[in-house]
Scaffold this motif. Structure first.
Motif, PDB file in Angstrom:
ATOM      1  N   PHE A   1     -69.686 -14.315 -56.404  1.00 47.12           N
ATOM      2  CA  PHE A   1     -68.299 -14.358 -56.362  1.00 47.12           C
ATOM      3  C   PHE A   1     -67.794 -13.361 -57.377  1.00 47.12           C
ATOM      4  CE2 PHE A   1     -68.988 -19.390 -56.333  1.00 47.12           C
ATOM      5  CZ  PHE A   1     -68.838 -19.270 -54.828  1.00 47.12           C
ATOM      6  N   HIS A   2     -68.620 -12.752 -58.065  1.00 50.41           N
ATOM      7  CA  HIS A   2     -67.962 -11.749 -59.145  1.00 50.41           C
ATOM      8  C   HIS A   2     -67.891 -10.364 -58.339  1.00 50.41           C
ATOM      9  CE1 HIS A   2     -67.779  -9.384 -62.541  1.00 50.41           C
ATOM     10  NE2 HIS A   2     -68.624  -8.316 -62.014  1.00 50.41           N
ATOM     11  N   THR A   3     -68.737 -10.261 -57.290  1.00 51.80           N
ATOM     12  CA  THR A   3     -68.370  -9.089 -56.454  1.00 51.80           C
ATOM     13  C   THR A   3     -67.141  -9.297 -55.621  1.00 51.80           C
ATOM     14  OG1 THR A   3     -70.825  -8.726 -56.270  1.00 51.80           O
ATOM     15  CG2 THR A   3     -69.453  -7.750 -54.566  1.00 51.80           C
ATOM     16  N   MET A   4     -66.829 -10.385 -54.974  1.00 50.12           N
ATOM     17  CA  MET A   4     -65.897 -10.809 -54.068  1.00 50.12           C
ATOM     18  C   MET A   4     -64.604 -10.996 -55.178  1.00 50.12           C
ATOM     19  SD  MET A   4     -65.299 -14.511 -52.239  1.00 50.12           S
ATOM     20  CE  MET A   4     -64.704 -15.436 -53.530  1.00 50.12           C
ATOM     21  N   LEU A   5     -64.792 -11.134 -56.439  1.00 48.72           N
ATOM     22  CA  LEU A   5     -63.526 -11.217 -57.000  1.00 48.72           C
ATOM     23  C   LEU A   5     -63.006 -10.156 -57.800  1.00 48.72           C
ATOM     24  CD1 LEU A   5     -64.005 -15.057 -58.451  1.00 48.72           C
ATOM     25  CD2 LEU A   5     -62.196 -14.084 -56.866  1.00 48.72           C
ATOM     26  N   THR A   6     -63.847  -9.110 -57.832  1.00 49.22           N
ATOM     27  CA  THR A   6     -63.576  -7.731 -58.607  1.00 49.22           C
ATOM     28  C   THR A   6     -63.722  -6.679 -57.747  1.00 49.22           C
ATOM     29  OG1 THR A   6     -66.121  -7.531 -59.418  1.00 49.22           O
ATOM     30  CG2 THR A   6     -64.612  -8.928 -60.831  1.00 49.22           C
ATOM     31  N   THR A   7     -63.733  -6.510 -56.607  1.00 47.08           N
ATOM     32  CA  THR A   7     -63.795  -5.539 -55.743  1.00 47.08           C
ATOM     33  C   THR A   7     -62.780  -5.652 -54.586  1.00 47.08           C
ATOM     34  OG1 THR A   7     -65.560  -6.476 -54.106  1.00 47.08           O
ATOM     35  CG2 THR A   7     -66.179  -4.962 -56.015  1.00 47.08           C
TER      36      THR A   7
END
Ligand code: SF4
Length: 68
Positions: A62-68
């Motif tokens: 989710f971090h990757t999805m929400l910050t890239t």
């Protein structure tokens, strides 16, 4: 880690099409609540979850999805 908040932001992003809102909400999380902290954690959350949800892996995804 605010697991419930991050899962909710991912739901906004993936299921409700509210990508901008989800990313803004993620940006407002404090540095202490950044899922990258999970990288250096032994993930006791995994053993604690009665539904065997891979919380650490999901938060990092989710971090990757929400910050890239
Ligand atoms: S891996 Fe689990 S216990 Fe560790 S910081 Fe992330 S959510 Fe918290």
């Amino acid at each position: 880690m605010p697991v419930d908040d991050i899962f909710r932001y991912a739901m906004y992003f993936e299921n409700y099409g509210r990508r901008h809102d989800a990313r803004n909400a993620t940006r407002r999380l404090s540095a202490d609540h950044n899922a990258l902290r999970c990288l250096s954690c032994a993930a006791p959350c995994a053993a604690a979850c009665p539904f065997d949800i891979p919380i650490r892996d999901k938060l990092l995804h989710f971090h990757t999805m929400l910050t890239t």
